[in-house]
Design an enzyme around this catalytic site. Structure first.
Site, PDB file in Angstrom:
ATOM      1  N   ASP A  53      -0.239  -7.363   1.605  1.00  0.00           N
ATOM      2  CA  ASP A  53       0.188  -6.010   1.915  1.00  0.00           C
ATOM      3  C   ASP A  53       1.729  -6.602   2.192  1.00  0.00           C
ATOM      4  O   ASP A  53       2.601  -5.615   2.805  1.00  0.00           O
ATOM      5  CB  ASP A  53      -0.535  -5.410   2.755  1.00  0.00           C
ATOM      6  N   SER A  69       3.663   2.697   8.326  1.00  0.00           N
ATOM      7  CA  SER A  69       3.934   1.570   7.310  1.00  0.00           C
ATOM      8  C   SER A  69       4.983   0.667   6.841  1.00  0.00           C
ATOM      9  O   SER A  69       5.850   2.053   6.243  1.00  0.00           O
ATOM     10  CB  SER A  69       2.934   2.616   6.350  1.00  0.00           C
ATOM     11  N   GLY A  70       5.097  -0.164   5.552  1.00  0.00           N
ATOM     12  CA  GLY A  70       5.928  -0.290   5.653  1.00  0.00           C
ATOM     13  C   GLY A  70       7.183  -1.155   6.326  1.00  0.00           C
ATOM     14  O   GLY A  70       8.391  -1.924   5.897  1.00  0.00           O
ATOM     15  N   GLY A  76       2.540   6.249   8.397  1.00  0.00           N
ATOM     16  CA  GLY A  76       4.106   7.165   8.942  1.00  0.00           C
ATOM     17  C   GLY A  76       5.443   5.993   8.867  1.00  0.00           C
ATOM     18  O   GLY A  76       6.680   5.655   8.705  1.00  0.00           O
ATOM     19  N   HIS A  85       0.109  -1.249   0.238  1.00  0.00           N
ATOM     20  CA  HIS A  85      -0.078   0.001   0.309  1.00  0.00           C
ATOM     21  C   HIS A  85       0.495   1.453  -0.176  1.00  0.00           C
ATOM     22  O   HIS A  85       0.293   2.203   0.003  1.00  0.00           O
ATOM     23  CB  HIS A  85      -1.431  -0.090   1.180  1.00  0.00           C
TER      24      HIS A  85
HETATM   25  N1  ARG Z   1      -1.046   2.299   7.059  1.00  0.00           N
HETATM   26  C1  ARG Z   1      -0.371   3.087   7.940  1.00  0.00           C
HETATM   27  C2  ARG Z   1       0.452   3.817   7.039  1.00  0.00           C
HETATM   28  O1  ARG Z   1       0.497   3.942   5.890  1.00  0.00           O
HETATM   29  C3  ARG Z   1       0.130   2.496   8.844  1.00  0.00           C
HETATM   30  C4  ARG Z   1      -1.060   2.070  10.017  1.00  0.00           C
HETATM   31  C5  ARG Z   1      -0.915   0.998  10.903  1.00  0.00           C
HETATM   32  N2  ARG Z   1      -2.351   1.908  12.512  1.00  0.00           N
HETATM   33  C6  ARG Z   1      -2.092   1.536  13.157  1.00  0.00           C
HETATM   34  N3  ARG Z   1      -3.041   1.444  13.925  1.00  0.00           N
HETATM   35  N4  ARG Z   1      -1.272   0.714  14.290  1.00  0.00           N
HETATM   36  O2  ARG Z   1       1.086   4.769   7.171  1.00  0.00           O
END
Ligand code: ARG
Length: 253
Positions: free
Chosen positions: A108, A203-204, A201, A59
């Site tokens: 993902d 993510s990944g 932030g 994503h």
């Molecule tokens: N999708 C989010 C990103 O793009 C990360 C979300 C993680 N969320 C959480 N509640 N642990 O950075």
């Protein structure tokens, strides 16, 4: 009375830092890289598998951005005072999992190949792939440069991390929680009472077995951040070791 005031203070402090986080030591997570781009809003982290390959979340690569995103680059944060310094590398290609589903966030996972290799050293070194899916109760470290607030935004300059346990999928799929949205290839990690979590932030970026370089998860999604009953959801990396997707993709590209 005193107890009440103390309880109020504690809850304010917990809400202050979603990662519930601590600042990482300079050599604590030598495998994490920051994904950034001059042309598109790419805002994610990743982990070094070897000098040419980074593992991250699918994503993080928005469809339609492919050509522009190639012109983006990676920033690897390392100790400025070290001889390694900070290394930036251009991306050759993004390889998302072919069955990535942007609605359910199933699969993902993404591999990124660099144009030029990273140079390994004390502050820049590879992550190891897992040999099993971590069972519930396993303690993990989650690191990133993501938002430190559960409401509002504050992006820290320094890398932060939080230590949290793997929860059972059954717990996280309760009707009061994710109600079946946590799929077989996902890990649920965190605290049901809230207060500590990854966030936007992050993510990944990597989830590693505590105090190790063994990658078990990739930051993927959650409802808000650090909310009670909604822990963070992560890609179960072992699922893709077992299916052969990681090695096959690296060998064929
Ligand atoms: N999708 C989010 C990103 O793009 C990360 C979300 C993680 N969320 C959480 N509640 N642990 O950075």
């Amino acid at each position: 009375m005193k107890l009440l005031i103390l309880a109020a203070l504690v809850s304010v402090c917990a809400a202050d830092k979603i990662v519930g986080g601590d600042e990482a030591a300079k050599d604590q997570f030598p495998f994490i890289v920051h994904l950034d781009s001059k042309t598109v809003q790419a805002f994610c982290d990743g982990s070094i598998i070897d000098e040419y390959w980074i593992i991250s979340a699918a994503h993080c690569y928005q469809s339609g951005n492919s050509n522009k995103a190639v012109a983006g680059d990676f920033y690897l944060q390392a100790d400025d005072s070290s001889t390694d310094g900070s290394q930036n590398r251009l991306i050759e290609k993004f390889i998302k999992h072919g069955a990535y589903n942007s609605r359910t966030l199933e699969n993902d996972i993404m591999l990124i190949r660099l144009v030029e290799p990273f140079t390994m050293g004390a502050f820049i070194s590879p992550i190891a792939l897992p040999t099993e899916t971590p069972p519930a109760g396993t303690e993990t470290d989650i690191s990133g440069w993501g938002n430190t607030l559960s409401s509002g935004t504050n992006y820290p300059d320094e890398l932060r991390f939080v230590t949290l346990p793997v929860l059972s999928r059954i717990t996280c799929n309760k009707p009061s929680s994710y109600n079946g949205e946590v799929l077989e290839s996902m890990l649920c990690i965190g605290d049901m009472s809230g207060g500590q979590d990854s966030c936007q932030g992050d993510s990944g970026g990597p989830v590693t077995l505590m105090n190790s370089n063994v990658l078990v998860g990739i930051v993927s999604w959650g409802y808000g951040c650090a909310q009670p009953n909604y822990p963070g959801i992560y890609t179960d990396v072992y699922h893709y070791v077992e299916s052969g997707w990681i090695t096959t993709t690296m060998n064929n590209n």
